[in-house]
Design a protein around this motif. Structure first.
Motif, PDB file in Angstrom:
ATOM      1  N   GLN A  58     -32.149 -87.536 -87.507  1.00  0.00           N
ATOM      2  CA  GLN A  58     -32.332 -86.258 -86.812  1.00  0.00           C
ATOM      3  C   GLN A  58     -33.796 -85.825 -86.855  1.00  0.00           C
ATOM      4  N   LEU A  59     -34.429 -85.966 -88.000  1.00  0.00           N
ATOM      5  CA  LEU A  59     -35.848 -85.597 -88.112  1.00  0.00           C
ATOM      6  C   LEU A  59     -36.716 -86.462 -87.208  1.00  0.00           C
ATOM      7  N   ARG A  60     -36.397 -87.749 -87.130  1.00  0.00           N
ATOM      8  CA  ARG A  60     -37.171 -88.631 -86.261  1.00  0.00           C
ATOM      9  C   ARG A  60     -37.030 -88.220 -84.799  1.00  0.00           C
ATOM     10  N   SER A  61     -35.818 -87.849 -84.392  1.00  0.00           N
ATOM     11  CA  SER A  61     -35.644 -87.443 -82.988  1.00  0.00           C
ATOM     12  C   SER A  61     -36.380 -86.135 -82.715  1.00  0.00           C
ATOM     13  N   GLU A  62     -36.388 -85.222 -83.683  1.00  0.00           N
ATOM     14  CA  GLU A  62     -37.122 -83.967 -83.495  1.00  0.00           C
ATOM     15  C   GLU A  62     -38.620 -84.224 -83.393  1.00  0.00           C
ATOM     16  N   LEU A  66     -41.039 -83.360 -80.220  1.00  0.00           N
ATOM     17  CA  LEU A  66     -42.271 -82.579 -80.368  1.00  0.00           C
ATOM     18  C   LEU A  66     -43.478 -83.335 -79.823  1.00  0.00           C
ATOM     19  N   LYS A  67     -43.525 -84.634 -80.062  1.00  0.00           N
ATOM     20  CA  LYS A  67     -44.620 -85.436 -79.511  1.00  0.00           C
ATOM     21  C   LYS A  67     -44.598 -85.403 -77.990  1.00  0.00           C
ATOM     22  N   GLN A  68     -43.418 -85.498 -77.413  1.00  0.00           N
ATOM     23  CA  GLN A  68     -43.310 -85.460 -75.953  1.00  0.00           C
ATOM     24  C   GLN A  68     -43.797 -84.114 -75.407  1.00  0.00           C
TER      25      GLN A  68
END
Length: 99
Positions: A58-62, A66-68
């Motif tokens: 979940q943290l990786r997807s967040e 955010l990068k996008q």
């Protein structure tokens, strides 16, 4: 010198006969309790590991989202800056007439 007799020597044969089935039945009960305890420990430790993996995913997807968003904002800001640079090349009178 005192000679100690084992506990079974103090019991009469009737009491020994009653205790044998009790001991025989307690062995599988203890085995079941130990096996249950091992399963519960595996479940608890496995669940904690899975929850940790889920949180990391979940943290990786967040972070990816955010990068996008940052990239999109950088593109927007760059577009605005390039538009203003184009606007400053033209004289003020022409810029006012265009609007």
């Amino acid at each position: 010198m005192l000679f100690h007799l084992p506990l079974l020597a103090y019991l009469d044969p009737g009491q020994i006969a009653v205790m044998i089935p009790i001991f025989a039945l307690s062995i599988p009960i203890v085995a079941m309790l130990i096996k249950h305890q091992q399963r519960m420990a595996e479940i608890i430790h496995g669940t904690a590991r899975q929850q940790g993996d889920a949180e990391i995913a979940q943290l990786r997807s967040e972070v990816y989202e955010l990068k996008q968003l940052v990239h999109q904002q950088m593109i927007s800001v760059d577009s605005l800056v390039s538009m203003k640079v184009k606007d400053t090349d033209t004289p003020l009178q022409q810029r006012l007439e265009q609007r």
